[in-house]
Design an enzyme around this catalytic site. Structure first.
Site, mmCIF file in Angstrom:
data_model
loop_
_atom_site.group_PDB
_atom_site.id
_atom_site.type_symbol
_atom_site.label_atom_id
_atom_site.label_comp_id
_atom_site.label_asym_id
_atom_site.label_seq_id
_atom_site.Cartn_x
_atom_site.Cartn_y
_atom_site.Cartn_z
ATOM 1 N N GLN A 1 20.250 21.038 -76.915
ATOM 2 C CA GLN A 1 20.554 22.332 -77.406
ATOM 3 C C GLN A 1 19.581 23.351 -77.110
ATOM 4 O OE1 GLN A 1 20.424 20.955 -81.353
ATOM 5 N NE2 GLN A 1 18.362 19.763 -81.100
ATOM 6 N N HIS B 1 12.970 22.608 -98.377
ATOM 7 C CA HIS B 1 12.171 21.347 -97.991
ATOM 8 C C HIS B 1 11.782 20.732 -99.577
ATOM 9 C CE1 HIS B 1 11.568 22.773 -93.861
ATOM 10 N NE2 HIS B 1 12.147 21.669 -93.885
ATOM 11 N N ASP C 1 11.469 19.808 -87.182
ATOM 12 C CA ASP C 1 10.460 20.730 -87.535
ATOM 13 C C ASP C 1 9.293 20.364 -88.499
ATOM 14 O OD1 ASP C 1 11.367 21.117 -90.440
ATOM 15 O OD2 ASP C 1 13.122 21.872 -89.528
ATOM 16 N N ASP D 1 18.466 15.738 -93.104
ATOM 17 C CA ASP D 1 17.934 17.039 -92.634
ATOM 18 C C ASP D 1 18.495 17.538 -91.557
ATOM 19 O OD1 ASP D 1 16.726 19.400 -92.692
ATOM 20 O OD2 ASP D 1 14.601 18.457 -92.323
HETATM 21 N N1 SAM Z 1 16.676 22.964 -92.400
HETATM 22 C C1 SAM Z 1 17.715 22.822 -91.101
HETATM 23 C C2 SAM Z 1 19.038 23.281 -91.590
HETATM 24 O O1 SAM Z 1 19.395 23.515 -92.707
HETATM 25 O O2 SAM Z 1 19.858 23.627 -90.621
HETATM 26 C C3 SAM Z 1 17.724 21.545 -90.298
HETATM 27 C C4 SAM Z 1 16.521 21.604 -89.607
HETATM 28 S S1 SAM Z 1 16.301 20.402 -88.569
HETATM 29 C C5 SAM Z 1 15.315 21.209 -87.281
HETATM 30 C C6 SAM Z 1 17.541 19.639 -87.881
HETATM 31 C C7 SAM Z 1 17.289 18.857 -86.822
HETATM 32 O O3 SAM Z 1 18.410 17.699 -86.571
HETATM 33 C C8 SAM Z 1 17.370 19.222 -84.992
HETATM 34 O O4 SAM Z 1 16.016 19.256 -84.909
HETATM 35 C C9 SAM Z 1 18.210 18.437 -84.392
HETATM 36 O O5 SAM Z 1 17.705 18.374 -83.241
HETATM 37 C C10 SAM Z 1 18.408 17.107 -85.382
HETATM 38 N N2 SAM Z 1 19.741 16.664 -85.103
HETATM 39 C C11 SAM Z 1 20.984 17.038 -84.836
HETATM 40 N N3 SAM Z 1 21.934 15.999 -84.572
HETATM 41 C C12 SAM Z 1 21.032 14.944 -85.077
HETATM 42 C C13 SAM Z 1 21.423 13.352 -84.773
HETATM 43 N N4 SAM Z 1 22.905 13.147 -84.566
HETATM 44 N N5 SAM Z 1 20.431 12.537 -84.843
HETATM 45 C C14 SAM Z 1 19.132 12.998 -85.246
HETATM 46 N N6 SAM Z 1 18.860 14.382 -85.282
HETATM 47 C C15 SAM Z 1 19.879 15.109 -85.129
#
Ligand code: SAM
Length: 281
Positions: A30, A61, A85, A155
């Site tokens: 991404q 959180h 994060d 998350d």
């Molecule tokens: N608080 C945030 C929101 O509400 O948008 C989410 C934060 S966190 C940074 C989301 C994370 O999910 C990202 O770092 C992303 O890379 C991860 N992610 C997305 N798809 C995923 C998957 N299939 N498996 C594991 N992690 C994933």
């Protein structure tokens, strides 16, 4: 003057001023941008969608971690899907009863990035001996892990790009598979006023798998469009009606110091506005 424009909703774009650009780049999965904004402090966006901000992250959180953990009351093994994060991990680790917090993140660069730029959000959670980081797709982990978790916290990003898999029926079925008896699954389910279909579909899938499903809400300023919804699934309806004194005693026992969460907010969050209740009926 540069502005960041979030284009997640077709008819509603949010703009935040970029007071200082700290990073802009692309990982294998991404596009990442980190900047400073007068109102929100440091802001992290992935694929042009805001993920977290220094100033309001505590609301999101705290509500997605302490509500299931305090309702459960005895969680030892916790799974966080996504959450690179580290903000969720930090909150989960505040519970002394948690002996292992497994974080499954698809994109290692988000974690590296958080360690470098977002210490105000993740603290030293990634260095905690109870933390176990796995770089993998959360769907595959949930389908294949031999572990059973007391609480699973999804998350995730919104259902675009790699996050799409985390809103599929298959994923919820896999979560059910690796949830321990008496366990609770909670999910980031967007802002129902503008993402109602997403909430409806997630809850429909969860309903077919768990005896008790609903959602609860909190207002997070950076996620525009009104209050956001968190999906809730378990096999025990009494878990979402944990009495106030029990919650208060658990907060004290865990020594939790929170800025948004209180036992009263916990209970009130399950009282749904009519338009949200209609969506998940
Ligand atoms: N608080 C945030 C929101 O509400 O948008 C989410 C934060 S966190 C940074 C989301 C994370 O999910 C990202 O770092 C992303 O890379 C991860 N992610 C997305 N798809 C995923 C998957 N299939 N498996 C594991 N992690 C994933």
């Amino acid at each position: 003057m540069d502005w960041f424009e979030e284009t997640l909703h077709p008819g509603l774009h949010a703009r935040l001023r970029i007071d200082k650009l700290l990073y802009r780049g692309e990982s294998e999965h991404q596009r990442l941008i980190l900047f400073e904004n007068a109102e929100f402090g440091r802001v992290l966006a992935l694929n042009d969608v805001i993920q977290t901000t220094e100033r309001d992250e505590f609301i999101y959180h705290e509500m997605l971690s302490h509500v299931p953990l305090l309702a459960h009351g005895g969680a030892r093994k916790v799974l966080i899907v996504g959450g690179g994060d580290g903000g969720m991990l930090e909150e989960v680790l505040k519970h002394p009863g948690v002996c292992r917090a497994t974080l499954v993140e698809i994109d290692a660069s988000v974690i590296d990035f958080a360690k470098q730029y977002l210490r105000a959000i993740c603290g030293d959670a990634f260095e905690d001996p109870r933390t176990h980081v796995i770089i993998a797709d959360g769907l595959v982990h949930a389908q294949t892990t031999p572990d059973r978790y007391d609480v699973i916290i999804v998350d995730s990003t919104d259902p675009v790009g790699p996050g799409e898999a985390l809103f599929s029926d298959q994923f919820y079925r896999a979560c059910r598979r690796c949830l321990a008896p008496g366990g609770i699954l909670v999910t980031q389910n967007g802002v129902p006023f503008v993402q109602g279909d997403e909430l409806r579909q997630s809850l429909l899938a969860m309903k077919s798998l768990f005896a008790d499903t609903t959602c609860y809400t909190a207002c997070v300023p950076a996620y525009v469009g009104g209050c956001m919804a968190f999906g809730w699934a378990s096999d025990h309806a009494e878990l979402r009606a944990t009495p106030l004194p029990v919650l208060a005693a658990r907060v004290t026992k865990a020594g939790l110091d929170t800025r948004y969460y209180t036992p009263a907010v916990h209970q009130a969050a399950f009282a749904l506005p009519g338009y949200i209740a209609d969506l998940i009926e």
